[in-house]
Structure formats: C-alpha cells, structure tokens
Design a protein around this motif. Structure first.
Motif, PDB file in Angstrom:
ATOM      1  N   ARG A 184      -2.410  -2.966   1.578  1.00 26.25           N
ATOM      2  CA  ARG A 184      -1.638  -4.214   1.502  1.00 26.25           C
ATOM      3  C   ARG A 184      -2.403  -5.217   0.639  1.00 26.25           C
ATOM      4  N   PHE A 185      -1.722  -6.288   0.215  1.00 25.88           N
ATOM      5  CA  PHE A 185      -2.283  -7.169  -0.810  1.00 25.88           C
ATOM      6  C   PHE A 185      -2.269  -8.634  -0.358  1.00 25.88           C
ATOM      7  N   ALA A 186      -3.450  -9.278  -0.498  1.00 23.39           N
ATOM      8  CA  ALA A 186      -3.548 -10.706  -0.178  1.00 23.39           C
ATOM      9  C   ALA A 186      -4.393 -11.435  -1.224  1.00 23.39           C
ATOM     10  N   GLY A 187      -4.665 -10.744  -2.330  1.00 24.93           N
ATOM     11  CA  GLY A 187      -5.493 -11.322  -3.395  1.00 24.93           C
ATOM     12  C   GLY A 187      -5.696 -10.285  -4.474  1.00 24.93           C
ATOM     13  N   GLU A 188      -6.541 -10.641  -5.494  1.00 23.49           N
ATOM     14  CA  GLU A 188      -6.804  -9.693  -6.585  1.00 23.49           C
ATOM     15  C   GLU A 188      -7.292  -8.384  -5.991  1.00 23.49           C
ATOM     16  N   THR A 189      -6.717  -7.296  -6.449  1.00 30.43           N
ATOM     17  CA  THR A 189      -7.012  -5.974  -5.887  1.00 30.43           C
ATOM     18  C   THR A 189      -7.221  -4.992  -7.025  1.00 30.43           C
ATOM     19  N   ASP A 190      -8.377  -4.283  -6.988  1.00 30.22           N
ATOM     20  CA  ASP A 190      -8.648  -3.305  -8.050  1.00 30.22           C
ATOM     21  C   ASP A 190      -9.423  -2.160  -7.408  1.00 30.22           C
ATOM     22  N   TYR A 191      -8.696  -1.198  -6.850  1.00 29.86           N
ATOM     23  CA  TYR A 191      -9.294  -0.121  -6.065  1.00 29.86           C
ATOM     24  C   TYR A 191      -9.155   1.204  -6.821  1.00 29.86           C
ATOM     25  N   VAL A 192     -10.253   1.958  -6.871  1.00 27.33           N
ATOM     26  CA  VAL A 192     -10.239   3.289  -7.487  1.00 27.33           C
ATOM     27  C   VAL A 192     -10.426   4.323  -6.373  1.00 27.33           C
ATOM     28  N   TYR A 193      -9.316   5.018  -6.021  1.00 24.21           N
ATOM     29  CA  TYR A 193      -9.376   6.058  -4.993  1.00 24.21           C
ATOM     30  C   TYR A 193      -9.764   7.362  -5.669  1.00 24.21           C
TER      31      TYR A 193
ATOM     32  N   ILE B  61       4.648  -5.799   0.166  1.00 21.89           N
ATOM     33  CA  ILE B  61       4.731  -4.324   0.024  1.00 21.89           C
ATOM     34  C   ILE B  61       3.582  -3.653   0.777  1.00 21.89           C
ATOM     35  N   ALA B  62       3.755  -2.361   1.013  1.00 25.39           N
ATOM     36  CA  ALA B  62       2.672  -1.523   1.558  1.00 25.39           C
ATOM     37  C   ALA B  62       2.665  -0.235   0.747  1.00 25.39           C
ATOM     38  N   ILE B  63       1.479   0.263   0.450  1.00 20.26           N
ATOM     39  CA  ILE B  63       1.366   1.551  -0.270  1.00 20.26           C
ATOM     40  C   ILE B  63       0.806   2.582   0.694  1.00 20.26           C
ATOM     41  N   HIS B  64       1.611   3.636   0.902  1.00 23.70           N
ATOM     42  CA  HIS B  64       1.239   4.721   1.829  1.00 23.70           C
ATOM     43  C   HIS B  64       0.758   5.932   1.021  1.00 23.70           C
ATOM     44  N   GLY B  65      -0.066   6.743   1.690  1.00 20.81           N
ATOM     45  CA  GLY B  65      -0.517   7.992   1.079  1.00 20.81           C
ATOM     46  C   GLY B  65      -2.012   8.050   0.822  1.00 20.81           C
ATOM     47  N   LEU B  66      -2.685   6.915   1.018  1.00 19.39           N
ATOM     48  CA  LEU B  66      -4.127   6.878   0.711  1.00 19.39           C
ATOM     49  C   LEU B  66      -4.986   6.701   1.958  1.00 19.39           C
TER      50      LEU B  66
END
Ligand code: TA6
Length: 305
Positions: A211-220, A183-188
């Motif tokens: 995009r994701f290739a491992g643990e992801t925890d992002y606060v925009y 998946i891809a997340i657009h808008g950021l």
C-alpha cells in the motif's frame, strides 16, 4: 507524389483499419491498433507501448500530459523498454538512466491480424555506432506486442557478440489507477525487497499487500509471481503476469519527486503506479554468444470497468 515513411509503413505493414501508422505526439510515428478486443498505440521511438484500452473499459496504461515526445528523450508513461541496464549505469552516471533502448528509433519487422481477432506487431533494434559508444556489444533486440483481451509484450534480447553479456532490464509499465492511496498490490507477500529510498537502501520483507502513503521505490527480488493491482476507485483489478523475470519493481514518486520531474505533472502522481516486470541487481541475466533471453509481461483487467 511524395511517399513518406508513414506511407511506406502503411503499405508494407498496415492491416486495414485494424493497424494504421500515423504521425503521433511530437511528430513521432505511431502504430494505432483497433480490433474487437482493444485499442492500443505504439511509438516506433523507443519501441514504446503508449496506450492500451480493452473494449468497454478505461485506459489501462498511464501517460503523463507533460511527457516529452522527441528523439533521444524518454517518454513518461506507457511501457518504457529499459535495456541493457536498469536505473543509473553501474559505472558511468553520465550514461542514460535505464539504458538506451527507450531512446532509439526502432523498426517494424512484422504486423498481422491473428485468428482470434488480436493484432500482433514486432519491432526491432540493432546495435549501431551510437549504441556501441554506450555499450560495446553487438546485439539484436526484438519487441513482440500482442493486442488482444490481454496485452502481451515480449522483449527478446539476442547476443550477437562473441562473449557473454550481462544485462539488467525492465518493461517499466505505468498503470492508470483511481487513487494511489486507495490501491493495494497483491502477489508479493513474503517476498524480500530493497527499499531504495533510505541511505543505505533497506533490506525488507513484504508483509501482506503493498500500500502507498508516500514516495515508494521497492525492488522485489527472486519472485516470478503475478501481481494484481486492486483498484477500488476504478472498480477493477489489473493482473500483471510475467515470464523470464525474477524482479518486480514498484514505484510511485509521490508529490515532492513528481514536482522535481519536468515531464511529470505536479498533480499526476495519485493517478499512477509502476509495477515493472524486470531483472535487476542480483537478478541480472547473462546471455551467451548466439543466445537470447525473453522478458515478457502480460496485462489483463478483471472487474466491471
Ligand atoms: O521505477 C523505478 C525507477 O528506477 C525509479 O527509481 C525512478 O527513477 C523511475 O525508475 C523513473 O526513472 P526515469 O529514468 O524514467 O525517470
């Protein structure tokens, strides 16, 4: 004849076959909604939207097969209501992660069929001895859910106290995806974010799609933009619009963290992503006495599935 709480709810708020209250997973009382646009399931426990599926499409929200469904415990999936703090309590790590709203029993205050065929249901949570032991303020919390061609969830936080209250919060939405790695997340694009995994957390700027290739925890932070989850495996795009939100949190635990969570199946992480409509860290909201704040998310699906 014994009249149960479910009987009372159906008598007071049921809407024919469109909205029925029944005993759901773990014996929790749920509202089952089925209208021309979609089906949905909402647990009174936590004011928790468990499921949403537009007619003719696949389920939009993800729910772990290992989730707890019991009073005092968080449900893993759907749209947890994280309030009046996001993440660990800022001063007392013994207090529940993501606040107490998702752990409490909410009450139904309104349910009806809308003219356009959508279904609306409102729930509320007020302060109590239990909440005041965790957070001393008097408050009113309303959740307004509209199940139509889009799923709209509004969290209305009212300050019933005599002093300002400062809250962080999230509608912590879990979405079902075909494969997190695709998946891809657009808008950021261009947004500043905090990668919370390294110590200390890293301050970054988003370049292109997420995009994701491992643990992801992002606060925009400082973003009110729509996000779109582009899912080539399921052949759809999920749009997440928001109001009253300046933060967007993106999370996938990946394999190792999923294995450490008892309410998250070891093999489930490829099928989910969280895109959370939030106000966290510097985007915390201050509500004056008698005032209120509305945090809203609107979820819709584009594409052929
Ligand atoms: O969504 C971001 C996050 O704060 C992650 O750090 C992870 O802890 C997740 O929420 C789930 O939190 P929970 O308390 O529901 O296990």
């Amino acid at each position: 004849m014994v009249t149960t709480e479910i009987d009372r709810l159906n008598e007071q708020f049921g809407c024919g076959q469109e909205l029925i209250f029944r005993e759901g997973p773990g014996g929790l009382t749920v509202a089952e909604i089925a209208n021309v646009h979609a089906t949905a399931t909402i647990a009174l426990h936590g004011g928790h939207v468990l499921a949403y599926q537009p007619t003719g499409r696949k389920p939009v929200l993800w729910l772990s097969r290992c989730s707890s469904f019991e009073p005092g415990k968080a449900i893993r999936g759907g749209i947890p209501v994280c309030w009046p703090w996001f993440g660990a309590h800022p001063q007392d790590s013994a207090k529940p992660s993501h606040g107490f709203a998702r752990l409490r029993a909410w009450e139904v205050t309104r349910a009806c069929s809308a003219d356009d065929g959508a279904t609306e249901i409102d729930l509320q949570l007020a302060d109590s001895d239990v909440t005041r032991a965790l957070w001393s303020y008097a408050f009113g919390l309303k959740l307004r859910v509209r199940i139509g061609p889009e799923l709209r969830v509004e969290l209305v936080a009212q300050n019933s106290d005599t002093s300002d209250v400062r809250c962080t919060a999230a509608l912590h939405s879990y979405f079902s995806v075909g494969d997190i790695a695709e998946i891809a997340i657009h808008g950021l694009d261009g947004c500043d974010y905090i990668d919370t995994l390294p110590r200390p957390p890293a301050h970054c700027t988003q370049a292109g799609a997420v995009r994701f290739a491992g643990e992801t925890d992002y606060v925009y932070q400082r973003t009110s933009a729509d996000c779109i989850i582009d899912d080539p495996v399921l052949g759809r795009r999920i749009r997440i619009r928001k109001r009253g939100s300046r933060s967007t949190v993106v999370w996938n635990p990946w394999a190792a963290k999923a294995e450490r969570m008892p309410d998250f199946g070891d093999d489930e992480y490829p099928g989910m992503v969280c895109v959370e409509t939030a106000n966290v860290r510097e985007d915390a909201v201050t509500i004056a006495p008698g005032g209120e704040h509305v945090l809203a998310t609107e979820i819709s699906v584009e594409g052929d599935q």
